[in-house]
Design an enzyme around this catalytic site. Structure first.
Site, PDB file in Angstrom:
ATOM      1  NE  ARG A 101      38.151  35.998  45.446  1.00  0.00           N
ATOM      2  CZ  ARG A 101      39.249  36.680  45.644  1.00  0.00           C
ATOM      3  NH1 ARG A 101      40.156  36.730  44.701  1.00  0.00           N
ATOM      4  NH2 ARG A 101      39.443  37.311  46.772  1.00  0.00           N
ATOM      5  CG  ASP A 136      38.244  38.927  37.993  1.00  0.00           C
ATOM      6  OD1 ASP A 136      38.097  38.409  39.126  1.00  0.00           O
ATOM      7  OD2 ASP A 136      39.326  39.422  37.616  1.00  0.00           O
ATOM      8  CG  ASP A 267      32.046  38.274  54.168  1.00  0.00           C
ATOM      9  OD1 ASP A 267      32.083  39.265  54.928  1.00  0.00           O
ATOM     10  OD2 ASP A 267      32.698  38.212  53.119  1.00  0.00           O
ATOM     11  CG  ASN A 268      36.285  37.247  55.050  1.00  0.00           C
ATOM     12  OD1 ASN A 268      35.772  36.573  54.173  1.00  0.00           O
ATOM     13  ND2 ASN A 268      36.882  38.401  54.810  1.00  0.00           N
TER      14      ASN A 268
END
Ligand code: AMP
Ligand code: MG
Length: 501
Positions: A101, A136, A267-268
């Site tokens: 996103r 989304d 991934d952070n």
């Protein structure tokens, strides 16, 4: 209203796109346009971050930049892209993830003489990408305000972090546990590359691409790793070592200020040692070492006091990913090992500064800091208020203001006696001054963020900007704003922040 063709956002004069990440090639990303949020409105802007990329107040008030930062694609010369990465989530290999996103608008390069270097601008919440999986592509107003405020708060605390330029809202509905509305944060950093980018190419055994990525990061961000004197002349081991040290320093700062990240998945984790991806983070209220700020973290993997170990575990994953390039397991282990010493040195240094004892080694009372932390934990003392009051006490305030924070007053008195002895060895005035500059009066407590979010949901964005003003200079007194520095209200204990964002 969509911007007309004349309503294009222009780069500041003499700035140009550098877009070095794009030179890595299509194995690393997908180029695509953002899916803009409709009818955007400003929720918050950071003038300080805007200045880093050459933007003045007129840009932050303009319709053109409002639309550009909401993803309308009207930014002159931008070629947005979503990058691919993988990662370990909650200790388990999660496979391919990626910017699900987020979109990199590009990298802005300043004219000669500008105070900042090249910086990337990334939108978060700008719609679906090939890496959205079940998501989304959106971010909600609530979590976007939290990320925006915390990015700027951490920077003002002197903690390495990605920055936030703006948060832009829209009435577009977004469904999480309940219906919420969409927002887009514009983030700014020299690079958004994560440990997970390396894991991605290592796990898929694309070693040439892995090497290309490592060379890119070294060339652009860790030039010292190329030197013959760097880690046994092995640039990849040198990179691992440098990342380990930066990460150690960052986590030491988190621990000293009472910051709980909440989702330390690989991934952070930023390859630059920046705090990144603000989700269910929390600044501690009471000092509870095992505090779990993420409501979805059932096992407490990312509890406050586990953060230093988890960062090491994550570095180990990075080390494994880099092993095909380092080609020597012992060297990789040797590159990681200094993390522990660096963390404990930096943490001790931070704590000595908080105590106003920067110049002392504490050899005469080595347990002073540990004993204090235990005392704070046993008495569940409010962490930020304790340090600020202690600073006032050293400045001359009545010691009772600190003592009153403890249930076990005699235990505190005993500790205070030991502390006073060491304080006697330094200039009290200098100690007080430096304590007031390293023990913040204002941190982004959950309830403060909640209040600003509640107002923003009613379209009153002044609370976001007020909070930003305090957090941008957290060591200043800000007379009249005492409520923002006070104990959390009882309802703060019921705030449940999950991964849902
Ligand atoms: P996070 O927990 O926010 O660090 O996200 C983990 C992964 O899930 C990343 O690859 C994100 O891009 C992706 N992700 C999180 N939320 C969404 C969303 N609403 N839509 C698409 N991808 C998402
Ligand atoms: Mg993330």
């Amino acid at each position: 209203m969509l911007p007309s063709s004349t309503d294009r956002a222009q780069l500041p004069p003499d700035w140009r796109w550098a877009n070095r990440f794009a030179t890595l090639g299509p194995d690393f990303y997908t180029e695509l346009a953002a899916q803009a949020v409709p009818q955007p409105y400003w929720v918050g802007t950071s003038r300080a971050t805007a200045r880093l990329v050459g933007l003045g107040d007129e840009a932050l008030g303009s319709n053109a930049w409002l639309h550009a930062l909401a993803g309308h694609g009207n930014l002159e010369g931008a070629r947005p892209l979503a990058s691919v990465y993988s990662g370990h989530q909650f200790g388990v290999w999660a496979g391919q993830l990626g910017d699900g996103r987020a979109l990199l608008l590009g990298e802005l390069s300043p004219p000669a003489g500008h105070h900042s270097g090249s910086l990337e601008i990334q939108l978060k919440g700008s719609g679906l990408t090939p890496y959205s999986r079940m998501g989304d592509g959106r971010a909600v107003l609530r979590s976007s305000i939290r990320e925006f405020l915390c990015s700027e708060a951490m920077h003002a605390l002197g903690i390495p972090t990605t920055r936030a330029l703006s948060v832009i809202g829209s009435d577009l509905p977004v469904y999480r546990e309940e219906a919420e509305t969409a927002a887009v944060v514009a983030r700014v950093a020299p690079s958004f590359i994560r440990f997970g980018h390396f894991e991605h190419f290592a796990f898929s055994k694309q070693i040439d691409l892995l090497r290309q990525l490592a060379d890119y990061v070294i060339d652009h961000h860790y030039a010292d790793c190329r030197g013959a004197s760097a880690f046994a002349g092995n640039p990849y081991a040198a990179l691992l070592h440098a990342v380990a040290l930066r990460t150690a320093r960052m986590v030491a700062q988190w621990q000293s200020v009472g910051f709980c990240h909440g989702v330390m998945n690989t991934d952070n984790m930023s390859i630059l040692g920046l705090t990144i991806d603000y989700g269910p983070f929390q600044f501690l209220d009471a000092f509870v070492p095992g505090h779990i700020c993420n409501h979805s973290d059932n096992s407490g993997r990312y509890a406050f006091n586990r953060q230093p170990q988890v960062a090491y575990w994550n570095l180990f994953c990075l080390g494994q990913a880099l092993l095909p390039l380092i080609e020597d397991q012992d060297l990789a282990v040797a590159a990681l090992e200094p993390y522990k010493q660096e963390f404990s040195d930096c943490f001790a240094q931070q704590m000595r500064a908080k105590l106003g004892l920067t110049g002392l080694t504490l050899e005469s009372d080595p347990a002073l800091i540990d004993d204090l932390l235990q005392l704070l934990a046993r008495n569940r003392v409010d962490y930020t208020i304790f340090w600020r009051r202690l600073s006032y006490m050293v400045s001359g305030a009545d010691p009772a203001t600190v003592r009153d924070l403890f249930l076990d007053r005699s235990a505190f008195d005993a500790w205070l006696l030991r502390y006073s002895e060491l304080l006697g060895l330094v200039s009290k005035e200098l100690a007080a001054n430096s304590m007031l500059k390293c023990n913040p009066k204002f941190v982004l407590r959950n309830h403060l963020a909640e209040n600003a979010i509640a107002a923003a949901r009613k379209k009153d964005f002044s609370a976001v900007q007020t909070l930003l003003t305090l957090l941008e200079s957290p060591f200043d007194e800000h007379p009249g704003m005492e409520d923002f520095a006070d104990f959390p209200p009882a309802w703060a204990a019921d705030i449940a922040i999950s991964c849902s964002s």
